[in-house]
Each structure stands twice: as C-alpha cells, then as structure tokens.
Design a protein around this motif. Structure first.
Motif, mmCIF file in Angstrom:
data_model
loop_
_atom_site.group_PDB
_atom_site.id
_atom_site.type_symbol
_atom_site.label_atom_id
_atom_site.label_comp_id
_atom_site.label_asym_id
_atom_site.label_seq_id
_atom_site.Cartn_x
_atom_site.Cartn_y
_atom_site.Cartn_z
ATOM 1 N N PRO A 1 0.833 -1.207 0.000
ATOM 2 C CA PRO A 1 0.000 0.000 0.000
ATOM 3 C C PRO A 1 0.865 1.254 0.000
ATOM 4 O O PRO A 1 1.847 1.333 0.740
ATOM 5 C CB PRO A 1 -0.781 -0.124 1.317
ATOM 6 N N GLY A 2 0.534 2.175 -0.874
ATOM 7 C CA GLY A 2 1.273 3.428 -0.941
ATOM 8 C C GLY A 2 2.477 3.372 -1.876
ATOM 9 O O GLY A 2 3.137 4.386 -2.091
ATOM 10 N N ALA A 3 2.768 2.209 -2.430
ATOM 11 C CA ALA A 3 3.915 2.109 -3.345
ATOM 12 C C ALA A 3 3.623 2.888 -4.625
ATOM 13 O O ALA A 3 2.471 3.028 -5.025
ATOM 14 C CB ALA A 3 4.180 0.649 -3.671
ATOM 15 N N SER A 4 4.673 3.387 -5.251
ATOM 16 C CA SER A 4 4.493 4.163 -6.478
ATOM 17 C C SER A 4 4.341 3.221 -7.665
ATOM 18 O O SER A 4 5.274 2.498 -8.021
ATOM 19 C CB SER A 4 5.685 5.089 -6.675
ATOM 20 N N GLU A 5 3.158 3.248 -8.263
ATOM 21 C CA GLU A 5 2.913 2.371 -9.412
ATOM 22 C C GLU A 5 3.859 2.653 -10.574
ATOM 23 O O GLU A 5 4.443 1.725 -11.137
ATOM 24 C CB GLU A 5 1.459 2.511 -9.877
ATOM 25 N N PRO A 6 4.037 3.950 -10.947
ATOM 26 C CA PRO A 6 4.910 4.206 -12.108
ATOM 27 C C PRO A 6 6.344 3.705 -11.878
ATOM 28 O O PRO A 6 6.964 3.163 -12.796
ATOM 29 C CB PRO A 6 4.881 5.732 -12.241
ATOM 30 N N ARG A 7 6.823 3.823 -10.627
ATOM 31 C CA ARG A 7 8.200 3.398 -10.383
ATOM 32 C C ARG A 7 8.314 1.882 -10.514
ATOM 33 O O ARG A 7 9.229 1.375 -11.160
ATOM 34 C CB ARG A 7 8.649 3.873 -8.989
ATOM 35 N N VAL A 8 7.359 1.175 -9.927
ATOM 36 C CA VAL A 8 7.386 -0.294 -10.028
ATOM 37 C C VAL A 8 7.294 -0.712 -11.492
ATOM 38 O O VAL A 8 8.025 -1.590 -11.944
ATOM 39 C CB VAL A 8 6.229 -0.908 -9.208
ATOM 40 N N ILE A 9 6.388 -0.031 -12.223
ATOM 41 C CA ILE A 9 6.197 -0.414 -13.629
ATOM 42 C C ILE A 9 7.477 -0.174 -14.424
ATOM 43 O O ILE A 9 7.886 -1.018 -15.240
ATOM 44 C CB ILE A 9 4.991 0.354 -14.221
ATOM 45 N N ALA A 10 8.144 0.941 -14.149
ATOM 46 C CA ALA A 10 9.379 1.236 -14.887
ATOM 47 C C ALA A 10 10.425 0.145 -14.633
ATOM 48 O O ALA A 10 11.057 -0.365 -15.574
ATOM 49 C CB ALA A 10 9.904 2.606 -14.465
ATOM 50 N N ARG A 11 10.553 -0.253 -13.354
ATOM 51 C CA ARG A 11 11.559 -1.286 -13.020
ATOM 52 C C ARG A 11 11.150 -2.620 -13.612
ATOM 53 O O ARG A 11 11.990 -3.370 -14.129
ATOM 54 C CB ARG A 11 11.680 -1.419 -11.494
ATOM 55 N N LEU A 12 9.875 -2.919 -13.542
ATOM 56 C CA LEU A 12 9.381 -4.199 -14.062
ATOM 57 C C LEU A 12 9.581 -4.281 -15.570
ATOM 58 O O LEU A 12 10.042 -5.306 -16.096
ATOM 59 C CB LEU A 12 7.892 -4.323 -13.714
ATOM 60 N N ASP A 13 9.283 -3.167 -16.257
ATOM 61 C CA ASP A 13 9.440 -3.169 -17.712
ATOM 62 C C ASP A 13 10.899 -3.429 -18.086
ATOM 63 O O ASP A 13 11.185 -4.149 -19.048
ATOM 64 C CB ASP A 13 8.963 -1.830 -18.298
ATOM 65 N N THR A 14 11.809 -2.838 -17.312
ATOM 66 C CA THR A 14 13.236 -3.055 -17.597
ATOM 67 C C THR A 14 13.582 -4.531 -17.426
ATOM 68 O O THR A 14 14.288 -5.117 -18.256
ATOM 69 C CB THR A 14 14.094 -2.221 -16.616
ATOM 70 N N LEU A 15 13.062 -5.137 -16.354
ATOM 71 C CA LEU A 15 13.373 -6.549 -16.112
ATOM 72 C C LEU A 15 12.783 -7.454 -17.184
ATOM 73 O O LEU A 15 13.387 -8.450 -17.582
ATOM 74 C CB LEU A 15 12.820 -6.973 -14.744
ATOM 75 N N LEU A 16 11.570 -7.092 -17.648
ATOM 76 C CA LEU A 16 10.888 -7.990 -18.598
ATOM 77 C C LEU A 16 11.308 -7.749 -20.045
ATOM 78 O O LEU A 16 11.071 -8.598 -20.903
ATOM 79 C CB LEU A 16 9.358 -7.808 -18.482
ATOM 80 N N GLU A 17 11.906 -6.610 -20.287
ATOM 81 C CA GLU A 17 12.189 -6.242 -21.679
ATOM 82 C C GLU A 17 12.954 -7.321 -22.466
ATOM 83 O O GLU A 17 12.557 -7.656 -23.580
ATOM 84 C CB GLU A 17 12.923 -4.903 -21.725
ATOM 85 N N PRO A 18 13.986 -7.899 -21.902
ATOM 86 C CA PRO A 18 14.733 -8.908 -22.672
ATOM 87 C C PRO A 18 13.883 -10.119 -23.019
ATOM 88 O O PRO A 18 14.234 -10.897 -23.894
ATOM 89 C CB PRO A 18 15.877 -9.305 -21.731
ATOM 90 N N TYR A 19 12.762 -10.284 -22.326
ATOM 91 C CA TYR A 19 11.937 -11.483 -22.549
ATOM 92 C C TYR A 19 10.641 -11.158 -23.288
ATOM 93 O O TYR A 19 9.647 -11.855 -23.154
ATOM 94 C CB TYR A 19 11.633 -12.146 -21.196
ATOM 95 N N GLY A 20 10.703 -10.084 -24.062
ATOM 96 C CA GLY A 20 9.514 -9.747 -24.858
ATOM 97 C C GLY A 20 8.410 -9.112 -24.032
ATOM 98 O O GLY A 20 7.222 -9.268 -24.359
ATOM 99 N N GLY A 21 8.777 -8.417 -22.965
ATOM 100 C CA GLY A 21 7.766 -7.757 -22.136
ATOM 101 C C GLY A 21 6.990 -6.730 -22.952
ATOM 102 O O GLY A 21 7.551 -6.049 -23.810
#
Lengths: 237, 788
Positions: B222-242
């Motif tokens: 609760p209270g976590a920043s959605e855009p920040r999580v999404i940015a980090r997640l997108d970076t992690l998933l990018e090599p796998y066709g995210g």
C-alpha cells in the motif's frame, strides 16, 4: 290597452336546502309576476327567502318545486347549460360585493361581457351611463366602492338585458355613494327598459320603486304599488 | 388515549383536505429520494462490493505480459521495492468446440492461481483442478451457465494446435473477469467467450513454457508508487519480450466497472437535485397560498397568545409531514429499484455477492436533503406572516394590484379577448411562481430529452461501427502473430469470399507528457472490410505514411494532423520511432490508431506478419466454415459481426427499456406534480372570479378555458426551455458516459423533442382534467354572498 305583458311569472315556487339531517325551507310556495320595464324593490329581513327567490329567477339556482317562467322559457325546466344561456343572453346581475375581475380595468370588465353578448352596447357607452367615462382605464383596486359598484352596473347593462337583478347593491356603500348607485340604476331602467328587481334591507329605497314586494318566512307577505316615485336624491339612510 | 394539541389536529385536517396536492408534492419528493437512494446506494453497493471482492480475492494492482520469461526472474521481481507479491502465469487464447454451438467459441486459458496467490478464484461449484492434471479445468460461471456445464462435463479445447478433452472440475468467478469481454467484441457474450483456469504446469507444458511464464500480476505494498514499479518491471521484462506493464486503470474488467460507476455517480448528481428543487418550489407555492388563505386564522392564533415560532412550527410541521410521506415512498421505491438494479448487475457483472441496502447512509442523506428542501421551500412563505402583528394579520390583505402589460402598449395595438388578458395578467402578476412552473415543467421535458436521445445515438453508433467501419462478416483472430502466408490458408477455407489481413500491435503513443497504450492496427492496403471514416463521416483513404488517430485519442494526446507522436512498440524488440499524424478518424469504440499494414511491418522489422483476418462469408457455407475454423490450430477467437451486433442490441435494449421506463415515470411525476399544484392554486386564487364569470353567463367550458389557458401557457413556454435544458443534460450524460473504452455520439433527432413534449403534455393534460371537476362545481351563489 291590454294589461302589460308579464316578463316573469312564478307559481308555487319552493326551495328546500338540506344539510345533513337538517332541512331548511327557504321558499314556501311563491307566486309572483313582473311586467316589462318595471322597477321592483324587494324588502325583507335576512332569511326571508328574497335572495333565494332572486337566485332562482336569475338562473343561478334550481327550485325544489313549482314553476318559474321568463317570457316563454320555463326556467324551472332548464338544464345547467340552458340556465347559462339564459343568464348570458337576458340577465344583468349586480351584487353587494361587486364581483369585478381584479386583473381587468373598468372598461375591460365591461368588455368581458360585451364580448359574449348577442346585442351589446359599446362598453364606453355603458360606463358613460353610470358616469364613469373618466375612469375607464382604472383597475378595481384603484376605484372607490361606489365606483366599483357602478362598473358592475355598467357591466350588467352592457348586454342590453331584459332583466336587471340587483342583490343589495348599496349594502356595502355609504348613503351618498348609495344614492349615486341608485341613480345609475334608475337611469338605466328608464334608458334600456330592463325590468329591474332590487333586493334590499334598506326600506328607504322602497319609494323609488313602481312596486314593493315584501318577503317574510319564505313567502311574499305583501305588495305595495307606489303611485308616485321619489328620485334617489330625495331618499337617504 | 392520546390528546392532540389543537394545532396538531389542524395540521392533520389540513393534510386531509389538501391530500391531492400534498400527494403530488410528496411524489416529486419521492422521485428525488428514490433516485438519490438508488444512485448513491448503487454507486456505494458497486464500489463496496468491488472493493470487498478485490480485497478478499487479492486482485492484483499491476498487470504485465511477456513472450517467455524465466521463472527465475520472479524472485527478482518480488524483490522490487514496493512489490508485495507476484504471480507468474500462462495466459493463452484457445478455441473451444461446443456441441451446442455451430460457430467456434473461445476460452482464455489462465493458470490457476497458487494457494494464497493473486486474483484468487471464488469457487461456485466443484473443486480446483489437481496439480499436474493437464485435462482438468475450472471454467467461468457465465460460460458454464450458457452451455449448461457442470463439474464432470467435458469440453473439447484446441490447445496449441492439439485437440484436448478437458474435464470441468469446478465453476468459478474471478475479480479479474467481472466483465469478461472477448477480444474484439463490444459486449460480453458468455456463450462464445469464457475463462478456463488450468494448472500452471500443464499449461506451461502445453505451450512449451516449462520453467517460464508469459503473464504476470503483481500486488503492491500500500502506498507504493505504481509508475516506479512499472518502470523497473518493464526493464526486467524487456529482454523477454515484455509488452509493458499496466495498472488496474487499463485492466478491461476494472475499467468497465469504473465506467459504470461514473455513469451512476453522474445520475445521482443530476437527477435528485432536480426533483428536490421542484419539490421545494411546489412546497413554497402551495404553502404561500395556504397561508394567504389562513392569514386571518394566523392573526387569531396570535391574538390568542401563540407566538410566531408556534406558527412557524405548525406550517413547517405541515411541510415536514408531506416530506415524510415523500421520503417513505422514496425509500420504498429506491429500495425496490435498487433491488432491480442489483439484479441487472448480477446478470451483467460476475460478483460473488452484492453488498446492497445494508448501508443506511443513502437513506439518511436522502431524507435529510429532502426535509431540508421542503423546509427551505416553506420558510419564505411562513416568514412573511408569522411575525405580522395580530391586528394586521386579521384584517384582510391589501387587494392584489394588477398592471397593464408593458404599460398597455401591446394591448393598444392588438385586441385580445378579455379572458386572455385575465390569463396573461394573472401569470405576469406572479412572475416568480409562473417562472417556477415553467422551469418545473421544463425539467420534466429535459429529463426525457436527456434520456430518450440514447435510442438515436445507439442506432448511429451501430450504423457507424457495424455498417460503415467494420464491414466484415467475421474476424478470425490468431492466438499469436502469424506469417503473412497464414492469410492464404484462411482464404482457402470453405465459404470465404474475401479475406483481408490485419496486424494489431501493442504500442505506447506519446506526445509531450501525454501518453496512451493502444493497439496500433496495420490495415490491409486496398482493403475494403476495415474502413476509416473522417470526422465528417466520409470514408477516408489511409495515407501511405504516418499514423491515423481516432479523434478521442488525438484529444487525449493533444495532437493535430501534422504533429509527430512517439511510437514505442511494446512487443518484439520494442522499437521506438516517431511518426507524423497523417489524419484523424471517427470512432466510438476504444482508442484507435491505424496505419498501412506494410508500413507497420516495415516499422516492426519482423517481416510480413499478421494477427487477424477479416472475412466476408458465403452464408450458405457457414457450417463448413465454422467446422474449418474449429480445426485451425492457430485460431484464437472468431468474432462474428451478426452475433456481436445482436448481442449488443439485446443488451442495450434491456438496459434502455428499463431506464426509459424509469425516466418516463420520473418526468410524468414532475409534470403532474407541477401542473396539478399550479392549477389548484390558480383555481383557489381565481375561484371567486371564475364563479362570477359563470354568473355572468360564461359556460363551464369557457371558465375552464381561462384556467387551462394559464396552464397551456406555462406548459408551452416550458417546451423550448425543456428542449434546451434537456440537450444540456444530454451533453453532460455524453461526457459522463464517455470513457477511453467507448464514446457515445450525441444525436438528438426531432422525434426526441417531440416525444418528450408529447409525454409531458399528456401528463399535464391528465392533471388539468383532474381539476375540471372542481371548475364545474364552482359555487356561484356562495361567491355573491362573501367579500373576498
């Protein structure tokens, strides 16, 4: 010369009001006649039946029994629509409380009637007959009681009625104003020849009439003929 | 025995004497209370139900998909700052062959959430599939109901090109699919589209994803920043066709519920204030008259020693009694309609339960607001008399002064009938009341204009979407992009008359700070089945270069033709390019972006690929075509226009029939309440004059005509005003309805105005006729005996 043609004839008129279990006999068999052009004053105490009588021959109320004729119309057999037609075409009313339409000026109050009448006079002429030619554009609230009553008379006569029925026309007026109203009534009676019936409490008025009819206990208790009539200026109360 | 105070007895007798007027006012109040209870109650119910359901079943906050990501990545994702929990899944579209259906259906195959996982299922029947069983599934409730499936039933699913017999072990609903829409469909059709949850391992095995996942949902702290999580997640998933993570806002089911909530909130903000304002006006008008008539009595009461506050309490009590009746009727009607709406929700949305009516708040709010409106309406009328000295109050009020219209200028030029002059002067003597009457009736017209227009708009939407833009009979959507050659295979299927390829890729379009995720469609050049319409509604040719945006998307991105947008492809190698906006198109469903197929494929650099084929079909060969599709391994979903359209019409027809009935009743209540009270008060004020006119020889019809003339003027003046206000409502409703999912065209034909006026005039006529009896029985003798 033939006897004058009666314009009203009534035989054995009765009227009983019923309210709940109480019955009130307002009229107990009235016989009456009036000739064309007659000026009749009806006198009597409150509750003597004079207003009830006037309402029946004016087509405002139905008799319980008996018959009332206006010329060749049997009023006691007319429907509501027939009575409306009768009032519209033949009767002029003047009441104690004037019953003017407050949103219409004097002229317009008269016009209200001339618009639906069959052979009306000009509204200005009617107002001139009662001496109100200078007050035609005033609203009732801007007129004195006497002036309002004279507007009511102008409105009543503007249709050139055969009969003029007046219920306490001076009842709400002081003596001087009442005299002016009576003058107007008599002038009209002479000018248009309308049979005029005036109900009043006021015995002083009886000297103006051709004939005086006294009511008591729902019937006519006496009739007098005036051989000489006074003018309104000669009476006071 | 209870002994009532004299003033209380008077209050009860007043109510009994004026019951018809009181009831008419109470009904208007009831409409306000009911719409408020319904609007606030339904919003509240939907909100709380959704919240509770989300909470209990741990509905995710962030959604992402990839081509193939290793399961080892999951630990890294869970370790991201702000991530509470993550669930890796396989999500695939598969054709299903239902014996009760000629055309193929589709199931979205989703990994069964792990125990204590996210987007947990709410089992309605049966059990979850056993781990490792490749032939067991739980299906969504509506799909099961549409086909009469029960635990133990078998269905034939085409999983990754192989027909499999799958046994249903249970029936469930999920917070993720409260509103389950097939790809490319406009309305949920549970017959043709459902969800099937299968064990993760079996799905991974079937789709060759052992030790990997292609879909991911996250629950955030609760209270976590959605855009920040999404940015980090997108970076992690990018090599796998995210393909770029999204939040709940872009989750289909959640977004549709949001749109529904917004509509409900709009309704509960617009309608109740109208009714309560009209009710306050009616209270004021009626009480004003009552107090005028009782002025002498008030003076007498004061002379007897009652204080001004006792007088105020008495009349406010009278109004409060009317309000209490209105509130009671409104509560009952609101609860009843609420139950009806809950039924509609239950059919439309899949909730395990509906939290409704337990909340007393909307009831209390409605009662308080209504009482407030009633008292507000009463105050002005009472204040004028309660503080008059007894002697003044007991003497008759000054006669009402009338004036000539415009100083008599008009009357000198035109000769009106005196009855018309009476009507006009009486209306103009009380301009506020007349204006209030006009406005009240206008609101009735407006409520109708503001609701009846939707028929025409929906027809226009259907025409534009189903006739002019989407011209195919069917669209075959592949489970994943195929080489262009797949088109030829489809072209050779039985019954196919024409086939045009299409490719839709997920992209993020941005212009300055504004950005939107949309499907960018590559449209076949020279094709005819998918047409774009320009903003004037004319078919437009697709420019060779650049991208055509729907008007709604262009508005959101604040771009015009000629501007450049940044296109970030969310698939494959995630290229970023800039494209000029080459045109704007009209459309009511979703946010659209389109460009020529070849240009799209060049931009993606993956060779000639297609993701769907639009088809026209030979009706005679439909069974053969359907059979062929069922055997096409690559097919994911077959969207049939005729079915979509009939489903669309059916759903709309149900909803609109209900809402139109409600709005018609509401408008009739307003019109009736206003006209009836207006007529009664006018008759009360002018009764003496009208009776005098009867004495003078006016017929009943002529006298009634004077009163009806007033009503006619009020009702007729209200029409154009009502059309205007109603058009304003329609604009507001369009705004409230418009979301990124769909927009509603504002089309108000003359028939809308005509119907609105007809209904209101009919209601006005009915209430006018009710007064007729009182006009007919005006007592001529009585008026001669009394002073006004």
């Amino acid at each position: 010369m033939d006897a004058p043609v009666p314009i009203f004839r009534a035989h054995g008129l009765t009227k009983t009001y019923r309210s709940g279990t109480v019955e009130v006999q307002a009229l107990r068999g009235v016989d009456f006649q009036a000739a064309a052009g007659e000026f009749i004053v009806i006198l009597g105490p409150s509750g003597s039946g004079k207003s009830t009588f006037l309402n029946i021959i004016g087509g405002l109320d139905q008799a319980t029994s008996g018959e009332a004729w206006f010329m060749d119309h049997e009023l006691t057999r007319l429907s509501d629509a027939g009575l409306t037609r009768y009032r519209r075409d033949h009767v002029g009313f003047v009441f104690q409380f004037y019953n003017l339409v407050p949103s219409l000026t004097a002229l317009e109050n008269v016009r209200l009637v001339t618009e639906i009448a069959r052979r009306p006079m000009s509204p200005r002429e009617a107002l001139a007959m009662v001496g109100l030619e200078d007050r035609v554009d005033h609203f009732p609230a801007e007129l004195s009681g006497g002036e309002q009553q004279r507007v009511a008379i102008a409105r009543a006569i503007s249709k050139n009625p055969e009969v003029l029925l007046c219920d306490e026309p001076t009842g709400a007026l002081d003596s001087a104003t009442g005299v002016r109203v009576l003058e107007a009534l008599m002038r009209v009676n002479e000018a248009i020849g309308a049979t005029t019936l005036v109900i009043t409490h006021n015995a002083a008025i009886k000297d103006l009439a051709h004939r005086v009819v006294r009511f008591a206990n729902g019937g006519i208790s006496g009739v007098e003929e005036n051989t000489t009539r006074k003018s309104p200026a000669e009476v006071s109360w | 025995m209870i002994r009532l105070a004299p003033l209380h007895i008077k209050l009860l007798r007043d109510l009994r004497r004026l019951w018809a007027q009181a009831l008419a006012i109470a009904l208007v109040m009831a409409a306000g209370v009911a719409t408020l209870v319904l609007g606030v109650g339904a919003t509240d119910a939907l909100d709380r139900t959704r919240e509770a359901y989300y909470e209990e079943n741990r509905f995710a906050d962030v959604f992402a998909s990839a081509t193939r990501a290793p399961e080892a990545l999951l630990a890294e994702i869970e370790a991201l700052d702000g991530v509470l929990d993550a669930e890796a899944r396989i999500v695939r579209l598969a054709l299903v062959n239902m014996p009760d259906m000629a055309e193929p259906g589709s199931l979205l195959l989703v990994s069964v959430p792990r125990a204590e996982g996210l987007n947990r299922l709410h089992l309605r029947q049966g059990r979850l599939p056993e781990a490792g069983r490749a032939d067991e599934a739980v299906v969504s409730q509506d799909f099961a109901a549409a086909h009469g499936l029960l635990p133990g039933s078998d269905v034939q699913v085409l999983i990754n090109g192989r027909k499999r017999q799958v046994t249903i072990t249970g029936i469930a609903i999920s917070p993720e699919y409260i509103y389950a829409l097939g790809p490319g469909d406009m309305m949920p059709d549970p017959r043709r589209f459902g969800i099937a949850w299968m064990p993760h391992d079996s799905l991974a095995a079937a789709f060759d994803r052992q030790g990997a996942f292609d879909d991911l949902v996250l629950k955030l702290v609760p209270g976590a920043s959605e855009p920040r999580v999404i940015a980090r997640l997108d970076t992690l998933l990018e090599p796998y066709g995210g393909r770029g993570a999204t939040t709940r806002k872009d989750q289909m089911s959640h977004a549709f519920l949001d749109a529904e909530l917004r509509q409900l909130r709009g309704m509960s903000r617009v309608l109740p204030p109208i009714f309560l304002a009209v009710a306050a006006f009616l209270v004021n008008m009626t009480l004003w008259r009552l107090i005028t008539l009782e002025r002498e009595q008030i003076g007498l009461l004061k002379a007897l020693g009652y204080g001004p506050w006792a007088i105020v309490r008495h009349y406010v009590g009278f109004v409060a009694a009317i309000a209490a009746i209105g509130i009671a009727i409104g509560w009952a009607a609101g609860a009843w309609m609420g139950a009806g709406l809950a039924g509609i929700y239950a059919r439309f949305f899949d909730f395990p339960y509906l939290i409704f009516t337990q909340n007393p708040r909307p009831y209390a709010v409605a009662a308080l607001v209504t009482l407030g409106a009633a008292v507000a309406g009463a105050v002005g009328a009472v204040r004028a008399v309660a503080w008059l000295p007894p002697a003044v109050a007991m003497s008759p009020p000054a006669p009402v002064r009338y004036r000539r219209l415009w100083g008599g200028a008009l009357e000198r030029r035109v000769r009106f009938r005196q009855s018309a002059v009476m009507t006009a002067r009486h209306l103009l003597r009380w301009p506020v009341r007349t204006g209030g009457g006009v406005l009240g009736v206008a609101f009735a017209v407006a409520v109708l204009v503001g609701s009846l227009w939707s028929f025409g708009s929906i027809e226009r939407m259907i025409d534009l979407t189903f006739t002019q833009t989407e011209r195919q009979d069917a669209t075959l959507v592949f489970a994943e992009a195929r080489p262009h050659a797949a088109l030829y295979a489809v072209r050779h299927m039985p019954g196919v008359l024409r086939a045009e390829p299409e490719r839709v890729v997920s992209v993020r379009l941005s212009h300055g700070p504004a950005e939107r995720r949309v499907g960018l469609a590559g449209v076949a050049e020279g094709g005819d089945l998918s047409r774009l319409l320009d903003p004037t509604g004319q078919p437009m040719a697709l420019p060779d270069a650049g991208v055509v945006l729907s008007e709604a998307l262009a508005d959101l991105l604040t771009v015009r033709v000629g501007d450049e947008v940044v296109v970030e492809v969310l698939e494959g190698d995630r290229r970023v390019t800039r494209l000029p906006v080459s045109g704007l198109s009209q459309g009511y469903v979703g946010l659209g972006a389109a460009m020529p197929l070849s240009a799209l494929n060049r931009m993606l650099g993956e060779g000639a690929m297609i993701s769907a084929v639009r088809l026209t079909l030979d009706p005679a060969a439909l069974p053969a075509f359907h059979a062929a599709v069922k055997d096409t391994p690559q097919a994911g979903f077959l969207s049939l226009k005729s079915l979509t359209l009939s489903r669309f019409r059916q759903t709309m027809a149900e909803n609109i029939t209900i809402s139109t009935t409600v709005y018609l009743s509401l408008a009739a209540i307003i019109a009736f309440g206003v006209v009836y009270n207006f007529a009664r008060i006018s008759l009360s004020e002018q009764g003496r004059e009208l009776a005098s006119l009867r004495v003078l020889g006016f017929t009943r019809a002529e006298v009634a005509g004077i009163l009806y003339g007033e009503i006619a003027v009020v009702v007729l003046l209200a029409q154009p005003l009502g059309w205007l206000i109603g058009t304003g409502f329609a604009v507001l409703v369009v705004r409230a309805f418009s979301s990124e999912l769909y927009r509603v065209p504002l089309v108000i034909g003359p028939e809308v105005y005509a119907w609105a006026s007809l209904v209101v005039i009919a209601a006005a006529l009915a209430s006018a006729l009710l007064v007729r009896g009182r006009i007919n029985t005006l007592d001529m003798v009585e008026v001669l005996k009394t002073r006004e």
